[in-house]
Design an enzyme around this catalytic site. Sequence first.
Site, mmCIF file in Angstrom:
data_model
loop_
_atom_site.group_PDB
_atom_site.id
_atom_site.type_symbol
_atom_site.label_atom_id
_atom_site.label_comp_id
_atom_site.label_asym_id
_atom_site.label_seq_id
_atom_site.Cartn_x
_atom_site.Cartn_y
_atom_site.Cartn_z
ATOM 1 N N ASP A 51 52.859 55.420 45.430
ATOM 2 C CA ASP A 51 53.045 54.599 46.635
ATOM 3 C C ASP A 51 54.008 53.443 46.414
ATOM 4 O O ASP A 51 54.999 53.304 47.142
ATOM 5 C CB ASP A 51 51.703 54.005 47.110
ATOM 6 C CG ASP A 51 50.771 55.056 47.683
ATOM 7 O OD1 ASP A 51 51.251 56.148 48.039
ATOM 8 O OD2 ASP A 51 49.563 54.768 47.778
ATOM 9 N N ARG A 107 42.525 40.300 43.098
ATOM 10 C CA ARG A 107 43.536 40.124 44.152
ATOM 11 C C ARG A 107 44.070 38.704 44.313
ATOM 12 O O ARG A 107 45.276 38.521 44.454
ATOM 13 C CB ARG A 107 43.017 40.657 45.492
ATOM 14 C CG ARG A 107 42.639 42.130 45.466
ATOM 15 C CD ARG A 107 43.702 42.986 44.858
ATOM 16 N NE ARG A 107 43.283 44.386 44.784
ATOM 17 C CZ ARG A 107 43.893 45.302 44.061
ATOM 18 N NH1 ARG A 107 44.945 44.997 43.330
ATOM 19 N NH2 ARG A 107 43.458 46.539 44.044
ATOM 20 N N ASP A 117 41.677 45.143 50.318
ATOM 21 C CA ASP A 117 42.663 44.516 49.451
ATOM 22 C C ASP A 117 43.854 43.917 50.195
ATOM 23 O O ASP A 117 44.366 42.875 49.811
ATOM 24 C CB ASP A 117 43.130 45.514 48.389
ATOM 25 C CG ASP A 117 42.025 45.775 47.370
ATOM 26 O OD1 ASP A 117 41.241 44.835 47.117
ATOM 27 O OD2 ASP A 117 41.936 46.892 46.854
ATOM 28 N N SER A 119 40.927 57.724 44.191
ATOM 29 C CA SER A 119 41.715 56.492 44.193
ATOM 30 C C SER A 119 41.002 55.502 43.277
ATOM 31 O O SER A 119 39.804 55.238 43.436
ATOM 32 C CB SER A 119 41.808 55.942 45.613
ATOM 33 O OG SER A 119 41.987 54.542 45.560
HETATM 34 N N1 ARG Z 1 35.723 48.712 47.512
HETATM 35 C C1 ARG Z 1 36.204 47.818 46.521
HETATM 36 C C2 ARG Z 1 36.575 46.490 47.111
HETATM 37 O O1 ARG Z 1 36.738 46.387 48.279
HETATM 38 C C3 ARG Z 1 37.369 48.374 45.728
HETATM 39 C C4 ARG Z 1 38.637 48.634 46.493
HETATM 40 C C5 ARG Z 1 39.694 49.382 45.723
HETATM 41 N N2 ARG Z 1 39.199 50.652 45.310
HETATM 42 C C6 ARG Z 1 39.913 51.695 44.894
HETATM 43 N N3 ARG Z 1 39.247 52.713 44.480
HETATM 44 N N4 ARG Z 1 41.206 51.730 44.874
HETATM 45 O O2 ARG Z 1 36.734 45.523 46.409
#
Ligand code: ARG
Length: 393
Positions: A13, A96, A125, A177
């Site tokens: 991506d 983040r 995110d 993912s």
């Molecule tokens: N659900 C988690 C959060 O909101 C992780 C998000 C990213 N997850 C991922 N498998 N790319 O913090």
Amino acid sequence: MKKVILAYSGGLDTSCIVKWLNERGYDVICFMADLGQGLGQGEDIEAIEERAYAAGASKVYIKDLQDEFAQSFVLPALKANAIYEGKYLLATALGRPLIAKYLVQIAHKEKAHAIAHGCTGKGNDQVRLEVAAGILDPKLEIIAPVRSWEFKSREEEIEYAQMHNIPIDVTKKKPYSIDRNLWGISIESGILEDLEQEPPEDAYMITKSPSGTTSYPRYVEIYFEKGIPKKLDGKSCKLTTLISRLNEIGGLYGVGRSDLVENRLVGIKSREIYEAPAATILYTAHKELESLVLDRELAHFKEMIALKYSELVYYGLWYSPLKEALDSFVESTQELVSGTIKLKLFKGNCVAVARKSQNALYKKELATYGKEDKFNQQLAEGFIKIWGMPYKR
Ligand code: ARG
């Protein structure tokens, strides 16, 4: 030329985003944060850097931020006992705001007017990165190509990458993912979207299946000083080392897995599984030590704070005034949180089995039912009368 700083992961991506932004007249500078996601373990860092240049980046920043991540993000969350919906120790969510901080910093240094990321429009995110960046510099423009671009599938992106000679490894189709850092791994999509199915073993990356682990327990001893883990099994070590070591040990005993249908900020429920051996061990140990040294009212109040704190982290409000105020409160509670907790790791479980602190409020001569008992039981009678008085009609 318009300049943009892109949060680059090295994957399909964000590599396509580099070219995509080039085509729209942007000079793209890539920034990649090393938060302990295992960079250099699979493919080397140079290969990732090369890919960014091949995709059209004019400059690539790769920064090792593991110490800052551990000290300034993980540690405050640990002191607060932050856990979202009882199961998620917030690894992704804590990373983040740090990434956002550096995106903004590099944008200032490079005199860029925009930052970009590869988050989808359905996740948390995007909110965390954009809200954090917006607090740090409200003037920066934010570009989120994945929310609006033309590609409908991974195949179309691969085709685009190949057309533009972006060196992408398309052989291994990723069934999940994954987001990973020092504090834990978040795994979603693919078969995990089927709530009626148990997550397959191959979804887990750093923990052994609890049923397949050894039939002997492993004990670990964590020594804390003012809420900060300082020693593992009696040996001093720096925080990042302590965390990686506990990830390895915990992983071997199947500790730190969780499977959660969570409430996302954007209003949907999603199923995600997590692996966080070190976070689970440290969270358990820290809470146990607090039980020993904090008085009842403070301990109970702090539990409510933990809930709010976890929401703020999850909701992307790391740089908000409330979160900062809560940090000061939490910090003030940690003064006496020093001592050693011994935990037993066994077949996926992690339980505290012994504790010791010079600040313990536990007094054996008051608690005991033996003959050393110093508790004046006669006082209880008056106490109970007065305590129950308001409720008698
Ligand atoms: N659900 C988690 C959060 O909101 C992780 C998000 C990213 N997850 C991922 N498998 N790319 O913090």
